[in-house]
Design a protein around this motif. Structure first.
Motif, short mmCIF file in Angstrom:
data_model
loop_
_atom_site.label_atom_id
_atom_site.label_comp_id
_atom_site.label_asym_id
_atom_site.label_seq_id
_atom_site.Cartn_x
_atom_site.Cartn_y
_atom_site.Cartn_z
N SER A 1 6.55 -16.68 3.48
CA SER A 1 6.97 -16.60 2.08
C SER A 1 7.33 -15.16 1.74
CB SER A 1 5.85 -17.08 1.17
OG SER A 1 4.74 -16.19 1.22
N VAL A 2 8.13 -14.98 0.71
CA VAL A 2 8.45 -13.64 0.23
C VAL A 2 7.18 -12.93 -0.23
CG1 VAL A 2 9.69 -12.32 -1.53
CG2 VAL A 2 10.82 -14.24 -0.39
N SER A 3 6.26 -13.70 -0.82
CA SER A 3 4.99 -13.12 -1.27
C SER A 3 4.20 -12.55 -0.10
CB SER A 3 4.16 -14.19 -1.98
OG SER A 3 2.87 -13.70 -2.31
N ALA A 4 4.13 -13.28 1.01
CA ALA A 4 3.41 -12.79 2.20
C ALA A 4 4.12 -11.59 2.80
CB ALA A 4 3.28 -13.90 3.22
N LEU A 5 5.46 -11.63 2.79
CA LEU A 5 6.21 -10.49 3.32
C LEU A 5 5.93 -9.23 2.51
CD1 LEU A 5 8.34 -9.33 5.23
CD2 LEU A 5 10.11 -10.17 3.66
N LYS A 6 5.84 -9.36 1.20
CA LYS A 6 5.52 -8.20 0.35
C LYS A 6 4.14 -7.65 0.70
CE LYS A 6 4.97 -6.64 -4.43
NZ LYS A 6 5.08 -7.00 -5.87
N GLN A 7 3.19 -8.53 0.96
CA GLN A 7 1.85 -8.08 1.31
C GLN A 7 1.82 -7.39 2.67
OE1 GLN A 7 -1.52 -10.81 0.11
NE2 GLN A 7 0.20 -12.21 -0.26
N ILE A 8 2.67 -7.82 3.58
CA ILE A 8 2.78 -7.12 4.87
C ILE A 8 3.37 -5.73 4.66
CG2 ILE A 8 3.96 -7.12 7.10
CD1 ILE A 8 3.89 -10.21 6.97
N LEU A 9 4.42 -5.65 3.85
CA LEU A 9 5.11 -4.38 3.62
C LEU A 9 4.23 -3.37 2.89
CD1 LEU A 9 8.56 -5.83 2.56
CD2 LEU A 9 8.16 -4.40 4.57
N THR A 10 3.33 -3.86 2.07
CA THR A 10 2.46 -2.96 1.29
C THR A 10 1.08 -2.78 1.92
OG1 THR A 10 1.84 -4.84 -0.12
CG2 THR A 10 3.63 -3.40 -0.89
N GLY A 11 0.89 -3.29 3.13
CA GLY A 11 -0.34 -3.05 3.87
C GLY A 11 -1.51 -3.95 3.52
N SER B 1 17.64 3.22 6.52
CA SER B 1 18.58 2.10 6.58
C SER B 1 18.60 1.31 5.27
CB SER B 1 18.21 1.15 7.72
OG SER B 1 17.04 0.41 7.39
N SER B 2 19.61 0.48 5.14
CA SER B 2 19.73 -0.38 3.97
C SER B 2 18.65 -1.46 3.96
CB SER B 2 21.11 -1.03 3.95
OG SER B 2 21.36 -1.75 5.14
N THR B 3 18.16 -1.85 5.14
CA THR B 3 17.10 -2.86 5.18
C THR B 3 15.79 -2.30 4.62
OG1 THR B 3 16.70 -2.29 7.50
CG2 THR B 3 18.06 -4.22 7.06
N VAL B 4 15.50 -1.04 4.90
CA VAL B 4 14.31 -0.40 4.33
C VAL B 4 14.45 -0.30 2.82
CG1 VAL B 4 12.97 1.73 4.21
CG2 VAL B 4 13.69 0.85 6.43
N ARG B 5 15.62 0.13 2.35
CA ARG B 5 15.84 0.23 0.90
C ARG B 5 15.71 -1.13 0.24
NH1 ARG B 5 19.79 -0.84 -2.26
NH2 ARG B 5 21.29 -1.09 -0.55
N PHE B 6 16.24 -2.18 0.89
CA PHE B 6 16.12 -3.53 0.35
C PHE B 6 14.65 -3.94 0.26
CE2 PHE B 6 15.69 -8.11 0.84
CZ PHE B 6 16.61 -8.61 -0.06
N ALA B 7 13.87 -3.61 1.29
CA ALA B 7 12.45 -3.95 1.29
C ALA B 7 11.73 -3.29 0.12
CB ALA B 7 11.81 -3.55 2.61
N VAL B 8 12.04 -2.02 -0.13
CA VAL B 8 11.38 -1.28 -1.21
C VAL B 8 11.84 -1.78 -2.57
CG1 VAL B 8 11.10 0.98 -2.29
CG2 VAL B 8 11.02 0.77 0.20
N ASP B 9 13.16 -1.90 -2.75
CA ASP B 9 13.71 -2.23 -4.08
C ASP B 9 13.58 -3.70 -4.44
OD1 ASP B 9 14.40 0.40 -4.18
OD2 ASP B 9 16.55 0.09 -3.83
N SER B 10 13.90 -4.59 -3.50
CA SER B 10 13.99 -6.02 -3.82
C SER B 10 12.73 -6.81 -3.52
CB SER B 10 15.18 -6.64 -3.07
OG SER B 10 16.40 -6.01 -3.45
N CYS C 1 9.38 -5.21 -2.46
CA CYS C 1 8.20 -4.51 -2.99
C CYS C 1 8.38 -4.07 -4.43
CB CYS C 1 7.89 -3.28 -2.12
SG CYS C 1 7.48 -3.70 -0.43
N GLN C 2 9.62 -4.10 -4.91
CA GLN C 2 9.94 -3.74 -6.30
C GLN C 2 9.37 -2.37 -6.68
OE1 GLN C 2 8.49 -7.21 -8.41
NE2 GLN C 2 10.43 -8.29 -8.09
N GLY C 3 9.58 -1.42 -5.77
CA GLY C 3 9.20 -0.04 -6.04
C GLY C 3 7.87 0.38 -5.44
N LEU D 1 5.80 1.54 0.85
CA LEU D 1 5.59 0.84 2.11
C LEU D 1 4.35 1.39 2.80
CD1 LEU D 1 9.21 0.65 3.56
CD2 LEU D 1 8.01 -1.03 2.16
N ARG D 2 3.51 0.50 3.28
CA ARG D 2 2.30 0.89 4.00
C ARG D 2 2.10 -0.07 5.17
NH1 ARG D 2 0.80 0.86 -1.42
NH2 ARG D 2 0.36 2.90 -2.34
#
Length: 319
Positions: A135-145, A171-180, A182-184, A187-188
């Motif tokens: 899920s996008v929710s789980a992906l956000k939790q992975i990205l934020t540690g 890269s644009s994929t990192v920016r997408f991860a942060v902006d879209s 993790c919504q700011g 990344l951890r």
């Protein structure tokens, strides 16, 4: 850091000087090109290398007096080259900021931003990994540690620590991860960057506990004209947008139709950003990208063209 950045700028500068001798053609005046002739460099996000190279090959086949010399790099440097007037066409996944437009206006450049496609960001895992839903929710939790182990996603798994790999820190994929995603939020966690999308595929293919984040065109099966299969080297995950738990019924792979319909949640736009004031070769190539022929090339690449219709096939995967 300043020394590393200086070395990087010098390297990019040398690339721009050398690259315009590609195809055996040279030019001594950067303003001698026309819409269909001459030699120019352009910059492009490395995520879109496969698509843009196909476009260049066809364009140069139609116009043999034209030479498009691509600089495939990360998104930050691709736009930086445009701002420095080292190139007059950049292929990116974002529009220019107001500050960047103001800077270009101060130099008497008035950029055009042409949407050429909608791209999907694919999540890939090793073929030995049985977990292909997220899920996008789980992906956000992975990205934020907050999620660092596979058993936090599936208690039945035998995999240990989870590793998430990107192509490049800028890269644009990192920016997408942060902006879209993790919504700011910062990344951890266990994250790393491997410089290129090809390197991400290689790494995931060899590493059972890794998730790779790449542009979807990198994992499409080039031999399948239906765009319904992916590379056999890795498994492409299915993603759910709204549900906390990903299931086969609420999750979608980045098939072209699901990107077009907005059912696949990890999508971004692709833009041709142009600063060519005199309708030269940069303008000619940008026009080609948006033309019927250029859009048909994008259609065959597995992403969604801005103007071509996408054939919708009603298909559901089985797990």
């Amino acid at each position: 850091m300043k020394i590393n950045r200086l070395i990087q700028n010098l390297t990019v500068g040398l690339i721009v000087l050398v690259i315009c001798s590609c195809h055996g053609r040279r030019t001594t005046d950067k303003f001698t090109d026309t819409a269909t002739s001459g030699v120019i460099p352009i910059s492009a996000d490395e995520s879109f290398r496969d698509i843009i190279q196909q476009e260049i090959d066809v364009f140069e086949g139609i116009y043999p007096q034209a030479g498009i010399c691509p600089i495939y790099t990360n998104e930050v440097d691709a736009i930086d080259l445009l701002l420095k007037d080292s190139v007059r066409l950049a292929i990116t996944s974002r529009k220019l900021t107001d500050q960047e437009k103001e800077y270009l206006a101060s130099k008497k450049f008035f950029p055009k931003e042409i949407k050429i496609a909608t791209d999907g960001i694919a999540l890939i895992v090793n073929k030995q990994n049985p977990d292909s839903l997220i899920s996008v929710s789980a992906l956000k939790q992975i990205l934020t540690g907050k999620i660092t182990r596979w058993d936090q996603l599936d208690s039945r798994t035998k995999l240990g620590d989870l590793m998430l790999v990107f192509d490049h820190t800028n890269s644009s994929t990192v920016r997408f991860a942060v902006d879209s995603i993790c919504q700011g939020d910062s990344l951890r966690g266990n994250l790393s960057a491997l410089q290129t999308n090809a390197a991400v595929i290689d790494y995931v293919e060899k590493t059972p506990n890794a998730i790779g984040v790449i542009g979807v065109s990198w994992v499409g099966d080039k031999s399948d004209s239906t765009q319904l299969t992916f590379s056999e080297r890795v498994t492409v995950m299915s993603v759910t947008k709204d549900a906390e738990e990903a299931t086969a019924q609420n999750s979608y792979k980045p098939y072209q139709a699901y990107i077009a319909l907005g059912q696949y949640p990890l999508i971004r736009e692709i833009y041709a950003v142009l600063t060519d004031p005199r309708s030269g070769l940069a303008s000619g190539f940008a026009t080609f990208l948006a033309s019927d022929r250029g859009q048909r090339i994008i259609l065959r690449s597995g992403v969604v063209p801005a103007t071509q219709n996408v054939r919708i096939v009603n298909v559901r995967d089985t797990w």
